[in-house]
Motif scaffolding. Structure first.
Motif, PDB file in Angstrom:
ATOM      1  N   ILE A 247       0.820  -1.363   0.218  1.00  0.00           N
ATOM      2  CA  ILE A 247       0.051   0.048   0.160  1.00  0.00           C
ATOM      3  C   ILE A 247       0.751   1.175   0.141  1.00  0.00           C
ATOM      4  O   ILE A 247       0.622   2.223  -0.623  1.00  0.00           O
ATOM      5  N   LYS A 248       1.838   1.253   0.824  1.00  0.00           N
ATOM      6  CA  LYS A 248       2.627   2.323   1.080  1.00  0.00           C
ATOM      7  C   LYS A 248       3.464   2.702  -0.333  1.00  0.00           C
ATOM      8  O   LYS A 248       3.572   3.701  -0.690  1.00  0.00           O
TER       9      LYS A 248
ATOM     10  N   THR B 248       2.705   1.700  -3.427  1.00  0.00           N
ATOM     11  CA  THR B 248       2.029   2.324  -4.375  1.00  0.00           C
ATOM     12  C   THR B 248       1.418   3.580  -4.199  1.00  0.00           C
ATOM     13  O   THR B 248       1.306   4.479  -5.056  1.00  0.00           O
ATOM     14  N   ARG B 249       1.112   3.973  -2.867  1.00  0.00           N
ATOM     15  CA  ARG B 249       0.563   5.393  -2.608  1.00  0.00           C
ATOM     16  C   ARG B 249       1.615   6.280  -2.674  1.00  0.00           C
ATOM     17  O   ARG B 249       1.648   7.503  -3.619  1.00  0.00           O
ATOM     18  N   ASP B 250       2.920   6.016  -2.306  1.00  0.00           N
ATOM     19  CA  ASP B 250       4.012   6.955  -2.384  1.00  0.00           C
ATOM     20  C   ASP B 250       4.363   7.296  -4.007  1.00  0.00           C
ATOM     21  O   ASP B 250       4.915   8.381  -4.166  1.00  0.00           O
TER      22      ASP B 250
ATOM     23  N   PHE C   2       0.847   9.444  -5.282  1.00  0.00           N
ATOM     24  CA  PHE C   2       0.033  10.188  -4.554  1.00  0.00           C
ATOM     25  C   PHE C   2       0.008  11.702  -5.256  1.00  0.00           C
ATOM     26  O   PHE C   2       0.996  12.093  -5.833  1.00  0.00           O
TER      27      PHE C   2
ATOM     28  N   ARG D 109      -5.030  12.883  -2.819  1.00  0.00           N
ATOM     29  CA  ARG D 109      -5.595  11.605  -2.929  1.00  0.00           C
ATOM     30  C   ARG D 109      -4.688  10.581  -3.736  1.00  0.00           C
ATOM     31  O   ARG D 109      -3.977  11.182  -4.371  1.00  0.00           O
ATOM     32  N   VAL D 110      -5.058   9.299  -3.757  1.00  0.00           N
ATOM     33  CA  VAL D 110      -4.265   8.501  -4.573  1.00  0.00           C
ATOM     34  C   VAL D 110      -5.313   7.824  -5.472  1.00  0.00           C
ATOM     35  O   VAL D 110      -6.640   7.500  -5.149  1.00  0.00           O
TER      36      VAL D 110
ATOM     37  N   ILE E  20      -4.957   3.143  -6.159  1.00  0.00           N
ATOM     38  CA  ILE E  20      -5.422   2.083  -5.131  1.00  0.00           C
ATOM     39  C   ILE E  20      -6.964   2.366  -5.108  1.00  0.00           C
ATOM     40  O   ILE E  20      -7.661   3.338  -5.116  1.00  0.00           O
TER      41      ILE E  20
ATOM     42  N   LEU F 122      -5.621   7.220   3.747  1.00  0.00           N
ATOM     43  CA  LEU F 122      -4.959   6.868   2.833  1.00  0.00           C
ATOM     44  C   LEU F 122      -5.023   7.761   1.423  1.00  0.00           C
ATOM     45  O   LEU F 122      -4.149   7.912   0.637  1.00  0.00           O
TER      46      LEU F 122
ATOM     47  N   ILE G 185      -7.514   7.306  -0.456  1.00  0.00           N
ATOM     48  CA  ILE G 185      -8.390   6.494  -1.505  1.00  0.00           C
ATOM     49  C   ILE G 185      -9.425   7.259  -2.018  1.00  0.00           C
ATOM     50  O   ILE G 185     -10.425   7.746  -1.054  1.00  0.00           O
TER      51      ILE G 185
ATOM     52  N   TYR H 162       5.147   4.866   8.045  1.00  0.00           N
ATOM     53  CA  TYR H 162       5.238   6.141   7.770  1.00  0.00           C
ATOM     54  C   TYR H 162       5.961   7.056   8.762  1.00  0.00           C
ATOM     55  O   TYR H 162       6.682   7.932   8.588  1.00  0.00           O
TER      56      TYR H 162
END
Lengths: 195, 803
Positions: A137-138, A140-142, A145, A157-158, A161, A184, A186, B449
């Motif tokens: 998750i991290k 993909t998000r990073d 984002f 937002r992302v 995901i 997150l 999403i 994080y």
């Protein structure tokens, strides 16, 4: 005198005393079979009872669950006669809820993982799975984002995901799901309410 | 539901349209049979003759996708035959409002449509306002520009012959239904409408339901015992999950999801808080700022302060007009734009339309997390029919969850009863609560994080996350109390003082200044001030004798059991029907159900307020400018239909429906390759995709495999015998199954055309049991209703041939 179904079941447990008749040469097979049923009823009698709500259609029928105090397993689920909506009755699905419990051999009991390109499941521990999921998750998000959109507005937002579900879990769990998804960033969030 | 399940017993006439309640909400029929014992009549309108029809007093059928034509004809009948409840219509609806002179309707389109953007400019869908900003009214309902007259004009086109040609319902049957149902437009009769996915799974869904609401308003059936608009929801807690917004367009409590152009909290609050110049309108939505700030405090706790806009910038924003609903989600997955997916307790590769597209889209994911109690077609998508796992890179996590009876927590039923349930046993093996899974995921993410930093970590790090007990396990009561809300400091409101840490006993006490928190304002009051869990109550007292059971569990909002109940009394506060006194103004106070606002009856010109407090104008909407496709419902054909033309206008489909244009999305309208209308539904023994029920032998014995129901007439034409294997095919996919030849379907005579309709349950998937079949959604189209994006599962075109 009006006897409730529950009182009748409890009262009939006293018939087990009939087993001493065997010494008189009386055929006890039917009585032993009956006694087995009595043992089951005994178990239900001595079970811990709790109330629940049906997990299907949204009428919200009441259930009574009987849990064997020795094994901790649910041994019976039936309609709650006290519940004002269903008054002890259930449809076929509700009546069969026992088959959603541990009594059903198909219940998932292990964390399963399918590696890329694999054709089977492997068993994993919770720690392993949660760590790997969080890392995915991290990452993909990073990587994608969106803090500001093309107009320079803060959007945080992302879009890579997505989340689906569920109307099939308790409200307190729904609330945590919404909190998790929003925190997150999403925005592709949906579930059975729309479909 | 505006009402609740037990209340059905008080109806005099029940209209079940868009539902098969006897088979899919079976226990509802306990209360309908009670109504019948008291002399009630049940009408069932459904393309198919089902067990619901068997218990109805009158059944007629209509072609799938023609409900607005059918019901529009009923509106015409009610108006022309003066069956409406005049006092109610004049005082409690916007029938008297004068509409802007620029508003118009021509040939299927309302004023303001832009065919290039496929959107309406709604500025002409407005009222004429007086100098004080209050809508002008004509209480005689004669002004040709008042809502009532415009309504009459709009539905004057829905005459019996036209409606019959569209729906295929014989004219005599239409008259029977209209007469039976409109008989409830009098003070002492109550009519209820019951609907389910037969109304919602169409590209005209929202307007379908609006038509039902309008009929109920004309007949004075909303806010009364035995009345209401009763949506029968289909999942055990879809009410709760909707309230708590696992949706892109809302946040908990039906507050709109914030858009990017609303840069500050103030701008957002201004946008979502309607204004009303009318002092007689309670305009309850003016309280939204209190609910939004309380929600932000629940999410971010102490980290949300006045200085940082209570954390507003941490809430993800959609671009104005951005649509992130399910069909767009799948489309983006198909385009490889979505890398990771979490699916909790849902089976989309069986339940979503155009299953081949969904199944292909899944293979594009980098990672996929699924949570459930059994395996299913979605968890195991990578070994689905026609797929080679060696070519699919997705790493998949299948997490074992606790089943419903193994969990303590609440579920909201369709009647808004939020019922508490208990943990009967621990989940087997390594299975845990879904709540535990979510807690562990977020805890781990916070750790990562904190340690590593990353893209904008604040929304994650600042999320209040103390929902575990001392052993680290998910504590549902902690979450439930957070949702209810707390006073965050000692505070005096009116003449009462509340202490820091106490539960907020009603959303009327929530504040906009950060002194209260609440995870969802409509649930505020589910705990008493002293912390007692009202959702767990089991008292059977019924003081009104009307089956409200006010101390059994707790209902939102504020334990009100029938909403809009101040419309059940006249202007002096006397119940319209003294035999069912839901509410009455006695000796200066309301007696009965929790009143829908404490204000005195409207006869008190100083303090009385209109009964529909959630609407800015305080009255209900016959003219409804809030929707995207028109202020009056209008009949449009389904995306895929059998008709070459819409018999009511040149506008074939709803002008704002969401269409997809990839090769895999193709559809076929009026196409000889797919000549039969098809609908989909469920069965009593299976539930939804069967993801839970197909693993249960008791249920699967009764309903082992997929079948298509076809009429005897169609069977003869196609040379199909009962029990034979057939192939059902649409423009998107196909499915082999058993044919059930039945009289439950009959051909429709629509004008000169004979139209055949077939139906199938969607309860089956390829995984288990072996050879039970696969999903009906291999056939359904990728198209969404314009306001909500709900797919059109109930009306599309197929062919049925022997194999």
């Amino acid at each position: 005198m009006k006897v409730t179904r529950r009182e009748f079941l409890v009262g009939s447990g006293t018939l087990i005393g009939g087993l001493t008749l065997s010494s008189l040469g009386i055929n006890l097979e039917p009585i032993i079979a009956y006694a087995d049923e009595m043992k089951k009823i005994d178990k239900v009698r001595s079970a811990r009872q709790s109330t629940s709500i049906c997990c299907y259609c949204a009428v919200g029928c009441g259930l009574i669950c009987s849990t064997d105090t020795k094994t901790g397993k649910i041994i019976n689920i039936e309609g709650d006669p006290e519940h004002p909506i269903n008054e002890g009755t259930l449809c076929a699905k509700g009546a069969g809820i026992f088959q959603t419990t541990a009594a059903n051999e198909h219940r998932l009991t292990k964390v399963l993982y399918r590696a890329p390109y694999s054709d089977n499941w492997q068993e994993k521990t919770w720690d392993w799975a949660i760590t790997r999921i969080a890392k995915n998750i991290k990452a993909t998000r990073d990587a994608s984002f969106i803090a500001k959109n093309s107009k320079g507005q803060v959007v945080n937002r992302v879009e890579t995901i997505a989340h689906m579900g569920s109307s099939n879990v308790d409200s307190e769990e729904c609330w945590l799901i919404t909190a998790m998804a929003r925190s997150l960033g999403i925005v592709y969030i949906d579930h059975q309410a729309r479909v | 539901m505006t009402n609740h399940w037990i209340d059905l017993q008080h109806s005099d006439v029940v209209l079940i349209q868009g539902s098969n309640a006897a088979e899919n909400h079976p226990i509802s029929f306990k209360w309908l049979m009670k109504a019948k014992e008291r002399g009630a009549k049940i009408i069932h309108v459904d393309p198919r003759f089902t067990r619901t029809s068997a218990r109805a007093d009158f059944h007629t059928s209509l072609r799938s996708g023609t409900d607005i034509a059918f019901l529009g004809g009923m509106i015409k009948y009610i108006l022309e035959n003066e069956k409406y409840f005049k006092d109610y219509v004049v005082n409690y609806t916007n029938a008297s409002f004068i509409v802007d002179e620029r508003f118009d309707f021509k040939d299927g389109l309302f004023s303001g449509y832009d065919p290039t953007t496929r959107k309406y400019d709604k500025s002409t869908w407005a009222y004429k306002k007086d100098a004080n900003g209050i809508p002008e009214k004509d209480f005689t309902l004669q002004n040709p520009r008042c809502v009532f007259q415009l309504l009459k004009k709009h539905y004057s086109r829905y005459d019996l012959e036209k409606v019959s040609s569209i729906t295929g319902t014989p004219v005599g049957d239409l008259k029977t239904v209209y007469e039976m149902y409109s008989s409830t437009g009098v003070k002492d009769k109550a009519g209820t409408v019951m609907y389910a996915l037969g109304q919602t799974q169409h590209t005209t869904a929202v307007q379908n339901i609006r038509t039902l609401c309008m009929i109920q308003l004309l007949l004075g059936n909303i806010g009364i015992c035995g009345g209401g608009v009763n949506a029968m929801r289909g999942e055990p807690n879809v009410q709760g999950s909707t309230d708590f917004a696992i949706l892109s367009s809302y946040i908990p409590g039906y507050l709109p999801a914030p858009q990017a152009s609303l840069k500050t909290l103030d701008e957002y609050l201004k946008r979502i808080t309607p204004k009303s110049a009318d002092p007689r309108s309670a305009n309850w939505q003016q309280n939204y700022p209190k609910y939004m700030v309380s929600l932000l405090k629940a999410w971010y706790g102490d980290k949300a302060t006045k200085e940082n806009d209570f954390g507003y910038s941490w809430v993800p924003k959609l671009d104005d007009g951005q649509d992130c609903t399910i069909l767009n989600m799948i489309d983006n997955m198909y385009e490889k734009k979505i890398k990771g997916l979490i699916v909790i307790a849902q089976n989309p590769t069986v339940s979503l339309p155009n299953a081949d597209k969904v199944r292909e889209a899944m293979t594009h994911l980098d990672w996929f997390v699924h949570v459930n109690i059994f395996d299913n077609e979605t968890a195991s998508f990578w070994k689905g029919p026609g797929l080679d796992p060696k070519k699919i890179k997705t790493e998949v996590f299948l997490l074992p969850a606790a089943a419903s009876v193994e969990k303590q927590g609440s579920q909201a039923n369709s009647g808004r009863w939020v019922q508490w349930k208990y943990e009967a046993a621990k989940a087997p093996g390594d299975a845990i609560y879904t709540g535990d899974i979510v807690i562990r995921m977020v805890t781990k993410l916070k750790e990562l994080y904190k340690k590593e930093g990353g893209a904008t970590p604040e929304p994650i790090l600042n999320l209040k996350w103390d929902y575990a007990d001392e052993k680290g396990r998910f504590d549902p009561l902690k979450v439930a109390r957070t949702v209810n809300g707390y006073f965050l400091e000692d505070i005096t409101i009116g003449d009462k003082t509340y202490k820091k840490g106490e539960c907020v006993p009603s959303f009327t006490l929530l504040q906009a200044d950060g002194k209260t928190s609440s995870g969802c304002w409509i649930n505020s009051g589910s705990f008493a001030q002293d912390g007692t869990n009202l959702m767990a109550r089991r008292k059977k007292d019924d003081p009104t004798g009307l089956g409200l059971y006010p101390q059994w569990s707790w209902a939102w909002p504020v334990n009100r059991r029938i909403i809009y109940n101040r419309a059940s009394v006249d202007l002096s506060g006397k119940p319209y029907n003294p035999k069912r006194p839901l509410l009455a103004w006695v000796d200066g106070k309301w007696v009965g159900d929790v009143p829908d606002g404490p204000w005195p009856p409207m006869e008190d010109t100083k303090n009385g307020k209109y009964p529909f407090i959630m609407k800015p104008d305080g009255v209900s909407s016959l003219f409804g400018p809030g929707l995207g496709d028109g202020p009056f419902p209008e009949h449009y054909e389904p995306l895929e239909g059998p008709m070459a033309k819409n018999l009511l206008s040149s506008q074939m489909n709803s002008p704002i429906i969401k269409i997809f244009t990839k090769e895999c999305d193709k559809y076929a309208r009026c196409d000889p390759r797919f000549p039969f209308v098809m609908t989909t539904y469920s069965s009593t023994e299976h539930w939804c995709t069967g993801a839970i029920t197909r693993w249960q032998s008791w249920l699967t014995e009764a309903q082992p495999q997929v079948y298509v129901e076809i009429s005897e007439e169609l069977a003869q034409i196609q040379g199909i015998k009962n029990g034979e294997k057939v192939k059902v095919e649409s423009a998107r996919g196909s499915l082999t199954c058993v044919a059930m030849v039945t009289t439950r379907f009959r051909p429709f005579k629509c004008g000169d055309q004979i139209i055949h309709q077939v139906g199938m349950t969607y309860n089956y998937g390829w995984l288990f049991p072996r050879d039970c079949g696969d999903t009906a959604n291999l056939l359904t189209p990728t198209v969404g209703e314009g306001n909500t994006g709900t797919p059109e599962y109930k009306a599309f075109m197929v062919n049925v041939k022997k194999v």
